[in-house]
Design a protein around this motif. Sequence first.
Motif, mmCIF file in Angstrom:
data_model
loop_
_atom_site.group_PDB
_atom_site.id
_atom_site.type_symbol
_atom_site.label_atom_id
_atom_site.label_comp_id
_atom_site.label_asym_id
_atom_site.label_seq_id
_atom_site.Cartn_x
_atom_site.Cartn_y
_atom_site.Cartn_z
ATOM 1 N N GLU A 90 -34.651 45.701 -64.405
ATOM 2 C CA GLU A 90 -34.596 44.284 -64.043
ATOM 3 C C GLU A 90 -33.353 43.627 -64.650
ATOM 4 N N GLN A 91 -32.981 42.487 -64.072
ATOM 5 C CA GLN A 91 -31.846 41.714 -64.562
ATOM 6 C C GLN A 91 -32.345 40.693 -65.581
ATOM 7 N N ALA A 92 -31.556 40.442 -66.598
ATOM 8 C CA ALA A 92 -31.867 39.434 -67.614
ATOM 9 C C ALA A 92 -30.617 38.606 -67.861
ATOM 10 N N THR A 93 -30.812 37.386 -68.332
ATOM 11 C CA THR A 93 -29.695 36.492 -68.654
ATOM 12 C C THR A 93 -29.601 36.344 -70.162
ATOM 13 N N VAL A 94 -28.399 36.506 -70.697
ATOM 14 C CA VAL A 94 -28.181 36.414 -72.137
ATOM 15 C C VAL A 94 -28.309 34.960 -72.574
ATOM 16 N N LEU A 95 -29.173 34.717 -73.576
ATOM 17 C CA LEU A 95 -29.369 33.379 -74.128
ATOM 18 C C LEU A 95 -28.583 33.184 -75.412
ATOM 19 N N VAL A 129 -27.361 40.867 -67.442
ATOM 20 C CA VAL A 129 -27.394 42.241 -67.942
ATOM 21 C C VAL A 129 -28.580 42.969 -67.319
ATOM 22 N N THR A 130 -28.565 44.280 -67.434
ATOM 23 C CA THR A 130 -29.639 45.108 -66.889
ATOM 24 C C THR A 130 -30.462 45.685 -68.026
ATOM 25 N N VAL A 131 -31.768 45.621 -67.880
ATOM 26 C CA VAL A 131 -32.670 46.194 -68.886
ATOM 27 C C VAL A 131 -32.719 47.712 -68.671
ATOM 28 N N MET A 132 -32.336 48.441 -69.696
ATOM 29 C CA MET A 132 -32.299 49.901 -69.605
ATOM 30 C C MET A 132 -33.578 50.538 -70.166
ATOM 31 N N GLU A 133 -34.168 49.888 -71.165
ATOM 32 C CA GLU A 133 -35.435 50.357 -71.730
ATOM 33 C C GLU A 133 -36.055 49.229 -72.535
ATOM 34 N N ILE A 134 -37.321 49.410 -72.840
ATOM 35 C CA ILE A 134 -38.021 48.472 -73.713
ATOM 36 C C ILE A 134 -38.409 49.261 -74.956
#
Length: 145
Positions: A90-95, A129-134
């Motif tokens: 998933e895509q995430a936005t840097v805060l 950014v793209t989430v590569m793992e949790i």
Amino acid sequence: MDGMAALIWVIVGALLIVAEVVSGELVLLMLGLGSLLAAISAGLGMPLWVDLAVFGVFSVGLVTLARPALRRRLNRGELVKTNAEALIGEQATVLSEVSATGGQVRLAGEVWSARSLDPTQVMAVDRVVTVMEISGATAVVWEAP
């Protein structure tokens, strides 16, 4: 005795079908159905060898023919990703600036702790950014160059 034999076959069949709930492999279900068919045979007054033959033939037939088809039908659906597994890719936005030591991103409408996958990469605020793992409660992210 015919009624007693039929009752025994029904009890065995019911126990096998109940045990299937625990195993989930459908084998015990097929054997239970074979037992119930043998109970019908016994209820009709057939000799024990006929009951055993009915049980054997139908059980083997159900296990070898019906079980594979039933398993294919039950397993047809695609596996649905859940929880953290669903967030990978998933895509995430840097805060707040994200580096190898930490940062924060907005992911799926929530604020997550984050760190970069590449220890040399630093991601600025508002970058996607793209989430590569949790990893635990931390999103490990990567920004495509």
